[in-house]
Design an enzyme around this catalytic site. Sequence first.
Site, short mmCIF file in Angstrom:
data_model
loop_
_atom_site.label_atom_id
_atom_site.label_comp_id
_atom_site.label_asym_id
_atom_site.label_seq_id
_atom_site.Cartn_x
_atom_site.Cartn_y
_atom_site.Cartn_z
N ARG A 199 16.85 6.22 -44.05
CA ARG A 199 15.89 5.94 -42.99
C ARG A 199 14.44 5.98 -43.48
NH1 ARG A 199 20.08 4.54 -41.96
NH2 ARG A 199 21.41 5.02 -40.18
N SER A 211 20.44 5.98 -31.99
CA SER A 211 20.55 7.36 -32.45
C SER A 211 19.18 8.02 -32.41
CB SER A 211 21.10 7.41 -33.88
OG SER A 211 22.41 6.90 -33.91
N GLU A 246 14.70 10.36 -35.27
CA GLU A 246 14.74 9.04 -35.90
C GLU A 246 13.85 8.09 -35.12
OE1 GLU A 246 18.19 5.73 -36.75
OE2 GLU A 246 18.63 7.82 -37.22
#
Length: 302
Positions: free
Chosen positions: A175, A225, A295
């Site tokens: 990420r 998410s 996130e």
Amino acid sequence: MDNISKRFCGIVGEEQVKEQELMKKHTTFRVGGPARYYICPRTVQEVQQVLQVCKENGLPFFIVGNGSNLLVSDEGYDGVILQMFRNYNDIIVEGTNIRAQSGALLSKVANQALGHGLGGFEFAAGIPGTLGGAVTMNAGAYGGELKQVLKEATILDDQGQIQVLSVDELHLGYRTSIVKERNYIVLEAVLQLQEKPEDEIRELMEDLQQRRSQKQPLEYPSAGSTFKRPEGHFAGKLIMDSGLQGYCVGGACVSDKHCGFVINKDNANAAEIYQLMQDVRKVVHEKFGIWLEPEVKLLGRF
């Protein structure tokens, strides 16, 4: 219309500039206050010129695709939103490669790959984001991630210069990427795929979509998410094992279907979603000694 707005209109056209545009219209959470300026550029030159105006006037700016990984505060954003989605989404198939602008939806890129018998991008078909965001975050799902298929990306660096970076030069990690670390802007990317029977590609895409539908709360607004996966753990399981399944703050809730998702269940606002995220982080830390890292990107004051 103020002088800055007039300058933006002179660059991209009046129809591509909005003032005090509610960001709830442009995020998958369906929350967010007004952006001072909301601009939809069509070319690299327009992006460069808009950024020059921002620099000259000390205006902060933020790049948005289709708003799928973003929480904008209720008071909004006192700066410039450049929406690299509506007018910047061309996709070209070049043999076994696909070249696409940063605003191209991952689902559309995957469908182009399917139509040309190109495999390797099936994992991304259900990710509700754009290619630019996927490069920035090294997006992934179901065992696949962008670095596995990315050849190169064209970026605009922090000095306004265009560079072509190879997949290795992008430093793609979990990420993250050099794009995220240095606040570069993705302009386009080239994917390197391989020939594969169309029926096999379709079968895998349909299987992944079925799994998503069964396990994820796709019926509610969310940002996917909510938290990154802690090393050696799964965020959703930590949240569930903390007794937070179905926990709500106002209209924001931890999904009963998948605890890794915070959903806008009942007309939540950004403050409620943010408070819920903070509550979840605190409880998980108290139970397991792990601080969950969001996130979802936060924009504005919380």
